[in-house]
Design an enzyme around this catalytic site. Structure first.
Site, mmCIF file in Angstrom:
data_model
loop_
_atom_site.group_PDB
_atom_site.id
_atom_site.type_symbol
_atom_site.label_atom_id
_atom_site.label_comp_id
_atom_site.label_asym_id
_atom_site.label_seq_id
_atom_site.Cartn_x
_atom_site.Cartn_y
_atom_site.Cartn_z
ATOM 1 N N SER A 256 -42.011 -83.471 55.928
ATOM 2 C CA SER A 256 -41.076 -82.389 55.623
ATOM 3 C C SER A 256 -41.559 -81.124 56.321
ATOM 4 O O SER A 256 -42.751 -80.977 56.620
ATOM 5 C CB SER A 256 -41.016 -82.144 54.109
ATOM 6 O OG SER A 256 -40.333 -80.943 53.800
ATOM 7 N N TYR B 148 -45.101 -80.738 45.841
ATOM 8 C CA TYR B 148 -44.354 -81.375 46.924
ATOM 9 C C TYR B 148 -44.925 -80.990 48.287
ATOM 10 O O TYR B 148 -45.164 -81.862 49.139
ATOM 11 C CB TYR B 148 -42.882 -80.969 46.831
ATOM 12 C CG TYR B 148 -42.013 -81.534 47.932
ATOM 13 C CD1 TYR B 148 -41.582 -82.850 47.893
ATOM 14 C CD2 TYR B 148 -41.626 -80.740 49.013
ATOM 15 C CE1 TYR B 148 -40.780 -83.372 48.899
ATOM 16 C CE2 TYR B 148 -40.826 -81.253 50.015
ATOM 17 C CZ TYR B 148 -40.403 -82.562 49.958
ATOM 18 O OH TYR B 148 -39.614 -83.077 50.956
#
Length: 278
Positions: free
Chosen positions: A170, A183
């Site tokens: 990501s 995350y």
């Protein structure tokens, strides 16, 4: 193939961009985790359209089987020159190493080989740093990091030289997002793990790369689209001023799996509309 999320995407003018066609991929076999919906389902559909047989895995057994059945029906009804691959939906918990091994074994058992592995499954928890609980950080690392490691290990045991593994990282691997500490940490680990795997699996002739999406129109970004202020901020920080589509992530994935990328390993491709530069 159109997106399976049904979400809107402000500013998107072409939700189904044309991806390149790689004839050498027909007849090959892929495992895609997190394939019941969103990007995973789009990946499975796009690969099968190009003649790749796909083992679509997800922790939600009923949903992934329904998705596989739907995709097979759509593929059978589509008018294409190429024979589509078959999609089989199976349950798998990516935090369990044995589930990955069973996926690899079943791919070989059902289709006779294993060529591609896409570690797509992931979770996206929220908590301010001071509030991250042990169970949240533990679950995030188990799904987002251990799930990638176990999948890559199983793939490498069953792939022949020429195989390719793609992990989903990501842009959060390199950018801080408030409230997403667990995350961001997990995705930074995925990015570095990808490099480590590429170095070690190179001896086996297996390539390992990752894709780092930004704001993509999936269930994971529904919170952005339902919050006008968050959506306005997202569109402002993305130089292209729109959310991306899962199909726009599939294009780079297809390249990384193809022979066109056969000398590309240990890299991360950002698919973020340029937001990492802002």
């Amino acid at each position: 193939m159109s997106s399976t999320t049904g979400l809107t995407n402000p500013g998107r003018t072409d939700p189904t961009p044309t991806a390149a066609h790689y004839p050498e991929m027909a007849g090959k076999v892929a495992v895609v985790t997190g394939a019941a919906q969103g990007m995973g389902a789009v990946f499975a559909a796009g690969l099968a359209t190009r003649g790749v047989s796909v083992l679509a895995a997800d922790i939600n057994a009923e949903h992934v089987v329904e998705t596989a059945d739907r995709l097979n029906t759509e593929l059978a009804e589509a008018s294409t020159e190429d024979k589509p691959g078959q999609v089989i939906g199976v349950r798998a918990d990516v935090t369990i190493a044995a589930d990955h091994e069973e996926l690899a074994e079943r791919a070989v058992r059902e289709f006779g080989r294993l060529d591609f592995w896409i570690n797509n499954a992931g979770i996206f928890p929220y908590a301010l740093a001071q509030d991250i609980a042990p169970d949240q950080i533990g679950a995030t690392l188990r799904v987002n990091v251990e799930g990638v490691l176990y999948g890559a290990q199983a793939a490498a045991r069953h792939m022949n030289p020429g195989g390719a593994i793609v992990n989903m990282s990501s842009v959060s691997a390199t950018r801080v997002r408030k409230g997403r500490g667990a995350y961001c940490t997990s995705k930074a680990a995925v990015a570095h793990l990808t490099e480590s795997l590429a170095v070690e699996f190179g001896d086996k002739g297996i390539r390992v790369n990752s894709i780092a999406p930004g704001y993509i129109d999936t269930e994971m970004t529904r919170w952005v689209q339902e919050d006008p202020a968050a959506l306005a901020h997202a569109l402002d920080v993305v130089p292209l001023h729109r959310l991306g589509s899962p199909e726009e992530v599939f294009g780079p994935l297809l390249f990384l799996l193809s022979d066109s990328a056969r000398y590309v390993t240990g890299h991360s491709i950002a698919v973020d509309g340029g937001s990492r530069h802002v």
